[in-house]
Design an enzyme around this catalytic site. Structure first.
Site, PDB file in Angstrom:
ATOM      1  N   CYS A   4       5.430  -6.073   1.567  1.00  0.00           N
ATOM      2  CA  CYS A   4       5.752  -4.658   1.490  1.00  0.00           C
ATOM      3  C   CYS A   4       5.123  -3.888   2.657  1.00  0.00           C
ATOM      4  CB  CYS A   4       5.326  -4.125   0.129  1.00  0.00           C
ATOM      5  SG  CYS A   4       6.047  -2.548  -0.226  1.00  0.00           S
ATOM      6  N   TYR A   5       4.086  -3.098   2.436  1.00  0.00           N
ATOM      7  CA  TYR A   5       3.422  -2.417   3.553  1.00  0.00           C
ATOM      8  C   TYR A   5       3.000  -3.449   4.607  1.00  0.00           C
ATOM      9  CZ  TYR A   5      -0.020   0.438   6.079  1.00  0.00           C
ATOM     10  OH  TYR A   5      -0.723   1.095   7.047  1.00  0.00           O
ATOM     11  N   GLY A  37       0.839  -1.192   0.000  1.00  0.00           N
ATOM     12  CA  GLY A  37       0.000   0.000   0.000  1.00  0.00           C
ATOM     13  C   GLY A  37       0.870   1.237   0.000  1.00  0.00           C
ATOM     14  N   LYS A  93     -13.310 -12.110 -14.934  1.00  0.00           N
ATOM     15  CA  LYS A  93     -13.887 -12.314 -16.266  1.00  0.00           C
ATOM     16  C   LYS A  93     -13.496 -13.669 -16.882  1.00  0.00           C
ATOM     17  CE  LYS A  93     -16.246 -10.261 -19.600  1.00  0.00           C
ATOM     18  NZ  LYS A  93     -17.447  -9.443 -19.373  1.00  0.00           N
ATOM     19  N   ASP A 117     -21.575 -11.915 -19.446  1.00  0.00           N
ATOM     20  CA  ASP A 117     -21.923 -12.043 -18.032  1.00  0.00           C
ATOM     21  C   ASP A 117     -23.383 -12.444 -17.823  1.00  0.00           C
ATOM     22  OD1 ASP A 117     -19.330 -11.216 -17.760  1.00  0.00           O
ATOM     23  OD2 ASP A 117     -19.829  -9.150 -17.239  1.00  0.00           O
ATOM     24  N   GLU A 133       4.092 -10.917  -6.288  1.00  0.00           N
ATOM     25  CA  GLU A 133       2.990 -11.042  -7.244  1.00  0.00           C
ATOM     26  C   GLU A 133       3.278 -10.409  -8.595  1.00  0.00           C
ATOM     27  OE1 GLU A 133       3.193  -9.122  -4.679  1.00  0.00           O
ATOM     28  OE2 GLU A 133       2.050  -7.257  -4.851  1.00  0.00           O
ATOM     29  N   HIS A 178       7.772  -7.539  -3.896  1.00  0.00           N
ATOM     30  CA  HIS A 178       6.446  -7.958  -4.374  1.00  0.00           C
ATOM     31  C   HIS A 178       6.526  -9.286  -5.133  1.00  0.00           C
ATOM     32  CE1 HIS A 178       4.069  -4.341  -3.506  1.00  0.00           C
ATOM     33  NE2 HIS A 178       5.233  -3.717  -3.639  1.00  0.00           N
TER      34      HIS A 178
END
Ligand code: XMP
Length: 526
Positions: free
Chosen positions: A95-96, A68, A382, A240, A184, A182
């Protein structure tokens, strides 16, 4: 988004083994959730301060504290429910999140004068379940301000980078982990394995969250929620609403009625395709409401794009309400809302996107009609919606079709909408789509469509002078429609499309190609 009684939590009940990603405002929070789902582990983004009771009742088996932009030292820094660290669950701070572990559990975080961005080399110093099976040194991607200077009790360092002795930390007793980098993001080597180690090895997730499982539990859940009540769903023919219809139909069959509104602004053959698939094939209760005249009447003489959109939204709600009245007792309005639409994260210091075009939806309807809302896709991204659709037997063509705006061809007939202009556009558009399919390019671009320009220009056909309309071709590539660029198609293909439109569509004598990117242009012309 609509109000009404959301059933968001309901669809979690059968999903044991949830990994909670607490969102502290990082731009990567959704990416973390997305990565975990790639290992068939169910993960969900929660607001940073979600009460622990909610996490417990959702069946959370591990917690990730996201990154963050804030500093944990700031007085108004976002903090989790204190009980998070007493849940007894494996917890990974990124991280944060690492700073939070340090700051909250008795370590020391110091303010840094500059943010550290970019690549670093991580060097492992000892064994740690997060790094099992990985090399002892690899590249990672950092973006952080503050530094952890002193570890909280119980923790020891397991890896360092050039700039930090505490790039990865571990408290084996409590199964707490912190990463300064990070895992990710794409630029971190072995980031995926680190996350997988956390959820599979440490949290003990089985990795059995598949679309087949999802469908099964969602169907059970829909039956339980709906009971004997009736459900209606506004079917647009888009991905959808089509998947939501197929899922709910499989759960409750006859109790579901789908309403498809023909607003006169559809593409060629669209209504027939919906009738065939959902009516004939799936044998759903399908009401096709022919409201072409009403829409065109109300749009008569209107040229302002925002006015067109408002009128279409209003008339849609009117028509929809009338159709529902004819059905009798209805308890639920089903919608194809998907996860990115409802994600509970709050952009901390974020900047809500300014309204550029008002998108058409049925907001407000459920409250006015006292309907409960059923949103069985509201936990899915999605691509997961598409997988579920395939599981339920929907054709590739429906699941992978290009996006089509709610106001339909109204935003592609520039200026006044008339039957004649719409008919011209429909024919030109059908030719473009047909040629894109034949060239195997339809699914490779984001959107390819024709636009009707209310401009007449001079031409010559045979020996005769013509004075006819212009069609513009809009063919764009994009990842998420936020930005887009015009697709560079083979000239032979463009030539063929142009020739066919001019030869086959009466009223058109000129075709132009839109070579504008978004921004500064938008994808649709209105
Ligand atoms: P723009 O024109 O804003 O479009 O660059 C971005 C994407 O959104 C689609 N679009 C809409 N979709 N209702 C919708 O459901 C709308 O009113 C609407 N307007 C634009 C557009 O087709 C593109 O994919």
């Amino acid at each position: 988004m609509v109000g009404g009684a959301r059933l968001t939590g309901g669809f979690l009940r059968f999903m044991a083994q949830v990994i909670a990603v607490l969102d502290f405002g990082s731009q990567y929070t959704q990416v973390i959730a997305r990565r975990l789902r790639e290992f068939s582990v169910y993960s969900k983004v929660y607001r940073f301060d979600t009460p622990v009771e909610r996490l417990r009742s959702d069946g959370v088996v591990g917690v990730i504290l996201s990154g963050g932009p804030s500093s944990v030292l700031a007085p108004n820094a976002p903090r989790p429910d204190k009980g998070v660290f007493d849940l007894g669950l494996p917890t990974l701070g990124i991280c944060y999140g690492l700073q939070l572990l340090g700051h909250t559990l008795g370590g020391e975080v110091e303010k840094s004068t500059h943010r550290e961005y970019g690549r670093g080399t991580l060097t492992l110093q000892g064994p740690c379940p997060l790094f099992e099976g990985l090399p002892t040194s690899f590249r990672v991607w950092n973006s952080h301000g503050d530094r952890l200077r002193q570890l909280p009790t119980g923790f020891h360092p397991v890896a360092s980078t050039e700039n930090s002795d505490f790039a990865a930390i571990h408290d084996p007793d409590r199964r707490f982990f912190g990463l300064q980098f990070h895992p990710e993001v794409f630029h971190t080597e072995h980031g995926t394995e680190i996350l997988r180690n956390f959820v599979i090895r440490v949290c003990g997730c089985r990795g059995d969250w598949t679309m087949a499982n999802y469908a099964e539990s969602a169907i059970r859940q829909i039956r339980e929620t709906v009971g004997k009540e009736n459900v209606i769903l506004g079917l647009s023919g888009g991905v959808d609403s089509s998947v939501a219809a197929a899922l709910i139909h499989q759960a409750i069959g006859e109790q579901l009625t789908c309403v498809f509104v023909d607003n006169g602004l559809l593409r060629k053959n669209e209504r027939a395709a919906v009738e065939k698939l959902f009516g004939d094939n799936f044998k759903m209760n399908l009401i096709v409401s022919d409201a072409r005249e009403r829409f065109l009447d109300r749009l008569g003489g209107v040229t302002d794009p925002e006015k067109k959109r408002k009128i279409i939204g209003n008339v849609f709600v009117e028509v929809f309400e009338e159709e529902i009245e004819g059905i009798g007792e209805v308890g639920f309005l089903a919608q194809g809302t998907i996860y990115p639409d409802v994600i509970e994260s709050v952009p901390i210091g974020g900047n809500p996107a300014a309204l550029i075009k008002s998108h058409h939806n049925v907001g407000g309807l459920p409250e006015r009609m006292r309907l409960k809302v059923l949103e069985p896709l509201n936990q899915l991204f999605k691509d997961e919606v598409r997988k579920l659709g395939a599981e339920l037997g929907l054709p590739h063509e429906v699941l992978w079709r290009q996006p089509f705006p709610g106001p339909g061809l109204a935003v592609r007939v520039i200026g006044e909408i008339t039957e004649e202009n719409l008919a011209i556009l429909r024919e030109a558009d059908a030719i473009l789509i047909e040629e894109m399919r034949k060239a195997d390019l339809y699914y490779r671009v984001w959107q390819s469509f024709a636009v009707f320009l209310p401009v007449r220009t001079v031409g010559v056909m045979g020996d005769e002078r013509t004075y006819d309309y212009v069609i513009a071709l809009r063919i764009v590539e994009s990842i998420d429609a936020m930005t887009a660029d015009w697709a560079q198609l083979p000239h032979e293909l463009l030539q063929k499309i142009s020739n066919r439109i001019i030869n086959e569509v009466v009223g058109v004598n000129r075709v132009v190609l839109d070579i504008s990117s978004k921004p500064p242009s938008t994808i649709e012309w209105e």
